[in-house]
Design a protein around this motif. Structure first.
Motif, PDB file in Angstrom:
ATOM      1  N   ALA A   1       0.820  -1.213   0.000  1.00 14.71           N
ATOM      2  CA  ALA A   1       0.000   0.000   0.000  1.00 14.71           C
ATOM      3  C   ALA A   1       0.854   1.264   0.000  1.00 14.71           C
ATOM      4  N   LEU A   2       2.081   1.165   0.490  1.00 15.01           N
ATOM      5  CA  LEU A   2       2.962   2.328   0.553  1.00 15.01           C
ATOM      6  C   LEU A   2       3.700   2.594  -0.763  1.00 15.01           C
ATOM      7  N   ASP A   3       3.551   1.716  -1.739  1.00 13.52           N
ATOM      8  CA  ASP A   3       4.176   1.939  -3.043  1.00 13.52           C
ATOM      9  C   ASP A   3       3.415   3.061  -3.747  1.00 13.52           C
ATOM     10  N   PRO A   4       4.096   4.133  -4.191  1.00 12.05           N
ATOM     11  CA  PRO A   4       3.405   5.239  -4.872  1.00 12.05           C
ATOM     12  C   PRO A   4       2.621   4.794  -6.102  1.00 12.05           C
ATOM     13  N   ALA A   5       3.013   3.662  -6.702  1.00 15.50           N
ATOM     14  CA  ALA A   5       2.310   3.174  -7.893  1.00 15.50           C
ATOM     15  C   ALA A   5       0.860   2.833  -7.601  1.00 15.50           C
ATOM     16  N   VAL A   6       0.551   2.500  -6.350  1.00 16.77           N
ATOM     17  CA  VAL A   6      -0.821   2.165  -5.977  1.00 16.77           C
ATOM     18  C   VAL A   6      -1.755   3.338  -6.247  1.00 16.77           C
ATOM     19  N   ALA A   7      -1.360   4.516  -5.827  1.00 15.31           N
ATOM     20  CA  ALA A   7      -2.209   5.692  -6.004  1.00 15.31           C
ATOM     21  C   ALA A   7      -2.439   5.994  -7.480  1.00 15.31           C
ATOM     22  N   PHE A   8      -1.391   5.895  -8.288  1.00  7.92           N
ATOM     23  CA  PHE A   8      -1.539   6.175  -9.712  1.00  7.92           C
ATOM     24  C   PHE A   8      -2.395   5.113 -10.396  1.00  7.92           C
ATOM     25  N   GLY A   9      -2.241   3.854  -9.991  1.00 15.23           N
ATOM     26  CA  GLY A   9      -3.063   2.794 -10.564  1.00 15.23           C
ATOM     27  C   GLY A   9      -4.529   2.980 -10.244  1.00 15.23           C
TER      28      GLY A   9
ATOM     29  N   ASP B   1      -4.038  13.500 -11.910  1.00 12.67           N
ATOM     30  CA  ASP B   1      -2.907  13.791 -11.025  1.00 12.67           C
ATOM     31  C   ASP B   1      -3.382  14.145  -9.618  1.00 12.67           C
ATOM     32  N   LEU B   2      -4.426  14.962  -9.517  1.00  6.56           N
ATOM     33  CA  LEU B   2      -4.952  15.312  -8.195  1.00  6.56           C
ATOM     34  C   LEU B   2      -5.565  14.089  -7.524  1.00  6.56           C
ATOM     35  N   LEU B   3      -6.234  13.275  -8.307  1.00  7.30           N
ATOM     36  CA  LEU B   3      -6.824  12.056  -7.771  1.00  7.30           C
ATOM     37  C   LEU B   3      -5.742  11.150  -7.188  1.00  7.30           C
ATOM     38  N   ALA B   4      -4.635  11.020  -7.914  1.00  9.48           N
ATOM     39  CA  ALA B   4      -3.524  10.192  -7.440  1.00  9.48           C
ATOM     40  C   ALA B   4      -2.908  10.781  -6.178  1.00  9.48           C
ATOM     41  N   THR B   5      -2.828  12.103  -6.107  1.00 16.70           N
ATOM     42  CA  THR B   5      -2.264  12.753  -4.924  1.00 16.70           C
ATOM     43  C   THR B   5      -3.105  12.452  -3.684  1.00 16.70           C
ATOM     44  N   LEU B   6      -4.422  12.537  -3.831  1.00 13.65           N
ATOM     45  CA  LEU B   6      -5.302  12.277  -2.687  1.00 13.65           C
ATOM     46  C   LEU B   6      -5.295  10.799  -2.311  1.00 13.65           C
ATOM     47  N   ALA B   7      -5.256   9.919  -3.310  1.00 19.04           N
ATOM     48  CA  ALA B   7      -5.192   8.485  -3.016  1.00 19.04           C
ATOM     49  C   ALA B   7      -3.898   8.153  -2.292  1.00 19.04           C
TER      50      ALA B   7
ATOM     51  N   SER C   1       5.247  22.877   2.201  1.00 20.36           N
ATOM     52  CA  SER C   1       5.943  22.374   1.026  1.00 20.36           C
ATOM     53  C   SER C   1       6.945  21.336   1.472  1.00 20.36           C
ATOM     54  N   GLY C   2       7.406  20.542   0.515  1.00 21.60           N
ATOM     55  CA  GLY C   2       8.384  19.511   0.844  1.00 21.60           C
ATOM     56  C   GLY C   2       7.788  18.473   1.766  1.00 21.60           C
ATOM     57  N   PRO C   3       8.633  17.790   2.555  1.00 25.89           N
ATOM     58  CA  PRO C   3       8.165  16.703   3.414  1.00 25.89           C
ATOM     59  C   PRO C   3       7.086  17.114   4.408  1.00 25.89           C
ATOM     60  N   THR C   4       7.077  18.391   4.814  1.00 26.13           N
ATOM     61  CA  THR C   4       6.086  18.802   5.807  1.00 26.13           C
ATOM     62  C   THR C   4       4.675  18.691   5.266  1.00 26.13           C
ATOM     63  N   ALA C   5       4.534  18.568   3.929  1.00 25.41           N
ATOM     64  CA  ALA C   5       3.206  18.455   3.349  1.00 25.41           C
ATOM     65  C   ALA C   5       2.513  17.170   3.765  1.00 25.41           C
ATOM     66  N   PHE C   6       3.289  16.178   4.238  1.00 23.75           N
ATOM     67  CA  PHE C   6       2.685  14.940   4.697  1.00 23.75           C
ATOM     68  C   PHE C   6       1.661  15.219   5.783  1.00 23.75           C
TER      69      PHE C   6
END
Length: 209
Positions: A62-70, A86-92, A173-178
């Protein structure tokens, strides 16, 4: 309408990652299952809407970024959504990280490590070294409901008291966006809420079908 399965769920490659995993999820139908996920057969539905998708992944996958894009590509190729891929993948991606890291692994956000991104990633790596924790399942489900297509993301952690998602997005911005993931989701999704004691996040997106 809900369509009964003619056979069992589609098994994803246990070592799947990157482009191969993205393509597999984008083209998935019915139910897709990561064989590395500690998932009981009783968790699998016996029927599913023809325009829906249910995916059970291990915390590690689940932590693989490819999951969100898929997942984003799956939705975009089957529905005309008002939000971009792209926004959909970001939120996923934000939802997947929240479920895997905070829910299943029980780790705090970046702020819990004083903003030290290296320490944050080291803690995730250490938690994933425990096979049982790495195998804990994360559920992803796309389901149409009226004019919305909703993505449900559910972990099996301790949850938290249900509360409205914050409505403002602080600058980051950057990592703090998490740390701003839930705020970002609330600002873009047409509907967003927690349920199941805080273990499930549902994000609805308007369909222009």
């Amino acid at each position: 309408m809900a369509t009964p399965f003619a056979r069992g769920p589609t098994l994803l490659r246990a070592d799947g990652s990157g482009d191969a995993l993205e393509v597999a999820l984008a083209n998935a139908t019915g139910v897709a299952l990561d064989p590395g996920a500690a998932c009981d057969s009783q968790d699998l539905p016996g029927a599913i809407h023809s325009d829906a998708l249910i995916v059970f992944l291990s915390t590690r996958m689940a932590l693989d970024p490819a999951v969100a894009f898929g997942l984003a590509r799956w939705a975009a190729t089957r529905h005309r959504l008002a939000v971009s891929v792209d926004l959909l993948a970001t939120l996923a991606r934000e939802a997947a990280v929240n479920a895997a890291v905070h829910g299943n692994l029980g780790l705090p956000g970046l702020g819990g490590y004083g903003g030290d991104f290296g320490a944050y990633m080291d803690a995730i790596g250490a938690a994933l070294s425990d096979p049982k924790r790495a195998a804990l399942p994360v559920l992803f489900a796309w389901r149409p409901c009226g004019r919305l297509l909703t993505l449900h993301v559910q972990d099996c952690g301790d949850g938290f008291s249900d509360q409205p998602l914050p409505s403002t997005v602080p600058t980051a911005s950057g990592p703090t966006a998490f740390g701003n993931g839930l705020r970002l989701i609330r600002s873009i999704a047409d509907r967003a809420r927690h349920s199941q004691g805080g273990r499930r996040l549902s994000m609805g997106f308007r369909r222009n079908d």
